[in-house]
Design a protein around this motif. Structure first.
Motif, PDB file in Angstrom:
ATOM      1  N   VAL A   1      11.121   6.551 -41.296  1.00 24.73           N
ATOM      2  CA  VAL A   1      12.251   6.004 -40.665  1.00 24.73           C
ATOM      3  C   VAL A   1      13.069   6.765 -39.369  1.00 24.73           C
ATOM      4  N   LEU A   2      13.167   5.992 -38.320  1.00 23.46           N
ATOM      5  CA  LEU A   2      13.826   6.595 -37.338  1.00 23.46           C
ATOM      6  C   LEU A   2      15.363   6.201 -37.643  1.00 23.46           C
ATOM      7  N   ALA A   3      16.259   7.297 -37.902  1.00 22.68           N
ATOM      8  CA  ALA A   3      17.707   6.822 -38.481  1.00 22.68           C
ATOM      9  C   ALA A   3      18.704   7.393 -37.341  1.00 22.68           C
ATOM     10  N   ALA A   4      19.585   6.875 -37.253  1.00 17.56           N
ATOM     11  CA  ALA A   4      20.708   7.305 -36.205  1.00 17.56           C
ATOM     12  C   ALA A   4      21.637   8.209 -37.078  1.00 17.56           C
ATOM     13  N   ARG A   5      22.068   9.477 -36.515  1.00 13.73           N
ATOM     14  CA  ARG A   5      22.926  10.406 -37.147  1.00 13.73           C
ATOM     15  C   ARG A   5      24.329   9.986 -37.066  1.00 13.73           C
TER      16      ARG A   5
ATOM     17  N   ALA B   1      24.973   1.974 -35.537  1.00 16.68           N
ATOM     18  CA  ALA B   1      25.799   2.741 -36.410  1.00 16.68           C
ATOM     19  C   ALA B   1      25.343   4.050 -36.866  1.00 16.68           C
ATOM     20  N   GLN B   2      25.942   4.872 -37.458  1.00 18.11           N
ATOM     21  CA  GLN B   2      25.635   6.035 -38.010  1.00 18.11           C
ATOM     22  C   GLN B   2      24.867   5.644 -39.285  1.00 18.11           C
TER      23      GLN B   2
ATOM     24  N   PRO C   1      25.060  14.617 -23.738  1.00 12.57           N
ATOM     25  CA  PRO C   1      24.500  15.145 -25.026  1.00 12.57           C
ATOM     26  C   PRO C   1      23.564  14.095 -25.458  1.00 12.57           C
ATOM     27  N   ILE C   2      22.880  14.664 -26.099  1.00 12.42           N
ATOM     28  CA  ILE C   2      21.818  13.821 -27.063  1.00 12.42           C
ATOM     29  C   ILE C   2      22.291  12.966 -28.095  1.00 12.42           C
ATOM     30  N   LEU C   3      21.890  11.934 -28.319  1.00 16.03           N
ATOM     31  CA  LEU C   3      22.430  11.208 -29.676  1.00 16.03           C
ATOM     32  C   LEU C   3      21.431  11.637 -30.599  1.00 16.03           C
ATOM     33  N   ASP C   4      21.903  12.112 -31.825  1.00 16.63           N
ATOM     34  CA  ASP C   4      21.403  12.451 -32.714  1.00 16.63           C
ATOM     35  C   ASP C   4      20.688  11.633 -33.619  1.00 16.63           C
ATOM     36  N   ILE C   5      19.220  11.662 -33.781  1.00 21.86           N
ATOM     37  CA  ILE C   5      18.425  10.693 -34.418  1.00 21.86           C
ATOM     38  C   ILE C   5      17.405  11.603 -34.947  1.00 21.86           C
TER      39      ILE C   5
END
Length: 284
Positions: free
Chosen positions: A44-48, A83-84, A273-277
């Motif tokens: 899964v690609l999950a948002a950090r 969401a995180q 800045p990147i979005l951490d995923i």
């Protein structure tokens, strides 16, 4: 605003170059050594962290150019808030192919989602005012189309895509032409009626000089809030007004309150800045 996807014919060359850069001359030596060719996985690609998603079409291409048998199920489309910990998409299929394409897919997704998220933060900061947030030509070479797409995914608008979109008379043009008047007159004499002309001004005196020649838009560069308010009053609807120069989410509301039509921000594309995923393996 409807977020229209970019054609695959535009995206595929970008993804191919990125994959080839990563694969080098020998391919994914680590994965090929460790993972059995027959192994299949679900990831899964999950948002950090929370943010706005952008770049899923490039993600899909990255995986499927490596192996057409990879399946991508999208839970949160481009332009969606996540969401995180939220799952953006699931990726399943041959494990070797998934791991080989992982970094290229994440590079695009994290970078473009970061741009979308930064744009959304500025858009939210000025939501009480009828102003548009736009990007600039300060983009990563080769990635302008997708970075500008990410700005749209974040609720922003696009400035010029290139030097051939419109005329934007800047300080060096003015200096070399010998003044704002000469620069605008030469521009009007050289282009057709459908080409817009914008001129950059640093002072209210320059603005007054420019307005006498009726440009379509004026770029109010690095002006104070008081100067911007006076500039909008001077223009009085005769041209589009654009504020630019070091604008942040903190300073944007006061600038928007001056009545400018546009706020252009270069760092949205060159420094967001990147979005951490991350890509997480789900064991059966």
């Amino acid at each position: 605003m409807i977020l229209r996807p970019l054609p695959a014919v535009m995206l595929e060359p970008l993804v191919r170059v990125a994959l080839l850069e990563d694969l080098g001359r020998a391919g994914d030596m680590t994965t090929d050594a460790i993972v059995a060719k027959s192994h299949h996985a679900t990831t899964v690609l999950a948002a950090r962290q929370c943010g706005i998603v952008a770049g899923l079409d490039l993600v899909t291409l990255a995986f499927r150019l490596i192996d057409q048998n990879i399946k991508i199920d999208v839970n949160r489309a481009d332009g969606s808030k996540v969401a995180q910990g939220e799952v953006i998409a699931s990726v399943s299929g041959p494990t070797r192919a998934i791991l080989t394409a992982e970094r290229t897919a994440l590079n695009f997704l994290c970078h473009l989602s970061g741009i979308a998220t930064a744009t959304a933060s500025i858009v939210a900061a000025v939501r009480e005012h009828p102003v548009k947030i736009t990007c600039t030509r300060k983009t990563t070479p080769g990635l302008r189309a997708v970075e500008k797409y990410a700005v749209r995914a974040g609720g922003g608008a696009n400035h010029r895509f290139g030097l051939d979109d419109a005329i934007l008379i800047k300080d060096n043009h003015i200096a070399i032409a010998g003044g704002i008047g000469c620069a605008i007159e030469r521009a009007k004499a050289s282009v057709g009626h459908l080409v817009k002309i914008e001129v950059e001004v640093d002072t209210l005196a320059q603005l007054e000089e420019a307005l006498a020649l009726a440009p379509d838009a004026v770029l109010l560069d690095n002006m104070s809030v008081d100067e911007l308010r006076q500039a909008v009053s001077m223009v009085a609807g005769r041209a589009i007004t654009e504020a630019s120069g070091g604008i942040t989410a903190a300073s944007a509301p006061a600038i928007a309150a001056t009545g400018v039509d546009l706020i252009s921000i270069g760092w949205l594309t060159h420094s967001a800045p990147i979005l951490d995923i991350g890509l997480d393996y789900r064991a059966h």
